[in-house]
Design an enzyme around this catalytic site. Structure first.
Site, PDB file in Angstrom:
ATOM      1  NE  ARG A  42      -9.368   7.111  -6.230  1.00  0.00           N
ATOM      2  CZ  ARG A  42      -9.699   6.554  -5.124  1.00  0.00           C
ATOM      3  NH1 ARG A  42      -8.737   5.683  -4.575  1.00  0.00           N
ATOM      4  NH2 ARG A  42     -10.963   6.250  -4.823  1.00  0.00           N
ATOM      5  CE1 TYR A  66     -13.551  -7.685   0.493  1.00  0.00           C
ATOM      6  CE2 TYR A  66     -11.775  -8.899  -0.378  1.00  0.00           C
ATOM      7  CZ  TYR A  66     -12.142  -7.890   0.423  1.00  0.00           C
ATOM      8  OH  TYR A  66     -11.247  -7.359   1.052  1.00  0.00           O
ATOM      9  NE  ARG A  70      -7.699   5.246   2.139  1.00  0.00           N
ATOM     10  CZ  ARG A  70      -8.360   4.847   3.050  1.00  0.00           C
ATOM     11  NH1 ARG A  70      -9.226   5.379   3.946  1.00  0.00           N
ATOM     12  NH2 ARG A  70      -8.203   3.302   3.660  1.00  0.00           N
ATOM     13  NE  ARG A  90      -4.089  -1.727   2.020  1.00  0.00           N
ATOM     14  CZ  ARG A  90      -5.282  -1.936   1.391  1.00  0.00           C
ATOM     15  NH1 ARG A  90      -5.538  -0.977   0.394  1.00  0.00           N
ATOM     16  NH2 ARG A  90      -6.144  -2.891   1.768  1.00  0.00           N
ATOM     17  CG  ASP A 103      -9.760  -3.259  -4.619  1.00  0.00           C
ATOM     18  OD1 ASP A 103      -9.507  -2.660  -3.759  1.00  0.00           O
ATOM     19  OD2 ASP A 103     -10.273  -4.213  -4.824  1.00  0.00           O
TER      20      ASP A 103
END
Lengths: 390, 390
Positions: free
Chosen positions: A86, A197, A77, A73, A122
């Site tokens: 973004r 998921y 962010r 990552r 992702d």
């Protein structure tokens, strides 16, 4: 001779390892195979190729000038420049815009001087690409409109073709030109994590529906994971053929499983993915959080490099994994919220614990947390490089 | 002679183990010490005392008629009768009403025939009892109004006295009368887990503020945990003196720590709690989820019984913990969402893995999930009893 995916029939060859003789020369140069004909530039004339990078050397357990560093990552962010580009772009859309993917992937390389880039994507991108009705909801995570609970639901899972993810091929083309000698790590979610998921319909902390299927209908479960293995393998092949120098298979949630269940119900599908890309000769990294009990099995699944979370000391992880693998890890990402001296002390603990490994890639034991100070990451890269310079 | 807490000065004796000679006869009968005077009824005349229960025998690693079973969170949302009596009663309030606590604690004993009751409470109850401004928000968890981040914030943590939790003494008095020969397990959160709530200000998955303090200001951290150890010890003493036959210290989130950090920054406080109640002779159980790497250290902290989550096979857990401890665990709670045959097959795997233990208490590897079918739990108790009858 096959030069890429353009002349392949959709879905072909997903069940078998890509034949080495079918690889084009660009792939060969990145792989450990080296040049095969007079048309290939010999490596001696490419002193700064990714092949010679500290990162790929460590993956191959060769001597390195310094311990290479990258962060899970790292593109994300924690970086103000990421948050800026973004702005107003939904997560899944950002993964489908090649220029944006390129910019985001490059940001941490520019800022921190890490030894490898990780392709920005992702875990659910290949599922979206084959038409699964899902979205990534801010503050929630991936939400699947029609969860997979029955055999009939498997019909949602068609094969993935290179055309489904042409933006990936395009982005990796742009990226490898920009990156030069810095290797690019391709990226996919492992079958168990994708299944969790799809069966849950969204993020879960307990995976009760997924596990109910795994325990209660093992045949349906095995078929689901087998299909996901094919899709994942196809997605990684696209990335390798486009120029990725290594791949990391994230089994983010595998740590929720007991070893006996992992071996019986998950390992075969992960092994199929690794086997499908074995012929390319690019290092295959495998990581999941909380997988202390599974490290040996995750190596057995076919990984060349096993990622270790911060709970297991690197020397103990090496004991569990056995010889013949490089290890990646494993500073607790929360350490970065402490003062620099504390970060350095904990970093030395990791380096010390890893000093006898055959190959060590320094990383965090899990992804960079969004509120991490980016300067702390930059200092950490410098610190590892300085302390390990040979 | 001290007969209870009524004649103690508030806060007295929290730093040292309760002297064995100071225990009253009721406590002595529950503990392994046995009767000490002619006024004590000999155990032979109390064939159905908790002391002789399968649960306490297993804790003491003595032969048992069957493997005892209880479930973490057996008193709670999985039961319709629980949801009914909790209607309109906020969580913290429900922990302070002795009759309600008694009813909720008894419900799973009546319904499932488990071998032990666990006192119904919440980890934050002793913090609330000393005046910390916190509440349990439905769907969120405990939220602390003024998180502890500086040395000055420690002033919030005064000692806990028996008067602060008189409802606990009252509820346990009611409970032990109702329970008869079924042992009651007392309950408290361990210092690290309490600290993580207090420092974060609420639930967290990463504990970044708590760990930042642990790494960045180890002295403040140690003082915080030491104070929480005293509070926790006092809370357990109240429960034991009121009649609890065993205690379980939940370090729910300790699994977020690397072993080196647990040993340095958490173990001393947990050890202080265990040492403080050692003199009562009641079995001390220690559990945290995801603690595979910490099992040996959690035993070392002073536990008589170490709880194991479902990720580590029981025989491997025993190897890590070493001799001289009983083990508790460890069926994956999600297995209960599968059909009965699958539950039974997985149960036999656990029993088989535990067959050579010195003492085994069957439990889930984590708490009962709220959506669990209560009938599946009842069947599981019967199944373990039948399969292990000696």
């Amino acid at each position: 001779m096959r030069e890429g995916y353009g002349d392949r029939s959709p879905g072909a060859g997903l069940d078998t390892p890509a034949p080495v003789q079918g690889l084009n020369s660009a792939v060969r140069r990145r792989a450990k195979l080296g040049p095969v004909s007079a048309n290939d530039a010999p490596r001696a004339q490419q002193p700064s190729a990714p092949y010679d990078s500290a990162f790929l050397k460590a993956c191959r357990r060769e001597p390195v000038p310094h311990t290479p560093v990258w962060f899970m990552r790292q593109a994300g962010r924690s970086l103000p420049e990421y948050r800026k580009v973004r702005e107003g772009v939904p997560m899944l859309e950002s993964c489908m815009r090649p220029e944006l993917v390129t910019e985001i992937t490059l940001q941490p390389v520019r800022r921190h001087g890490v030894d490898a880039a990780i392709y920005f994507s992702d875990i659910v991108v290949p599922l979206k690409a084959i038409g699964i009705d899902l979205d990534i909801k801010p503050g929630v995570g991936p939400v699947v409109e029609h969860p997979i609970r029955t055999r009939a639901d498997l019909a949602q899972l068609r094969d993935l073709t290179p055309e489904d993810v042409s933006y990936v091929t395009e982005a990796i083309g742009l990226l490898t030109r920009e990156l030069g000698s810095t290797p690019l790590i391709g990226f996919a979610g492992a079958p168990f994590t994708l299944a969790s998921y799809l069966v849950e319909g969204g993020p879960s902390r307990t995976y009760e529906n997924a596990k109910a299927m795994m325990y209660g209908d093992p045949e349906l479960w095995a078929d689901l994971l087998d299909r996901l293995a094919d899709i994942t393998a196809a997605f990684l092949k696209v990335q390798i053929e486009a120029g990725a120098s290594a791949v990391q298979l994230f089994d983010s949630w595998a740590g929720a499983l007991a070893p006996v269940d992992y071996r019986r119900s998950v390992l075969p599908a992960s092994a199929k993915v690794f086997e499908a890309v074995a012929g390319y000769g690019v290092p295959r990294i495998h990581f999941g959080v909380g997988t202390g009990e599974l490290l040996g099995l995750m190596g057995e699944a076919g990984a060349d490099v096993v990622g270790v979370d911060w709970r297991v000391p690197m020397d103990e992880a090496a004991r569990r994994i056995g010889p013949g693998k490089a290890l990646q890890g494993n500073l607790d990402p929360t350490v970065l919220f402490a003062p620099t001296e504390a970060v350095e002390a904990k970093t030395l603990e990791v380096l010390d614990s890893a000093k006898d490994l055959e190959g060590h890639i320094f990383n965090l034991g899990h992804g960079v947390m969004p509120s991490t100070d980016p300067d702390a990451l930059t200092r950490l890269v410098e610190h590892v490089h300085t302390r390990t310079a040979r």
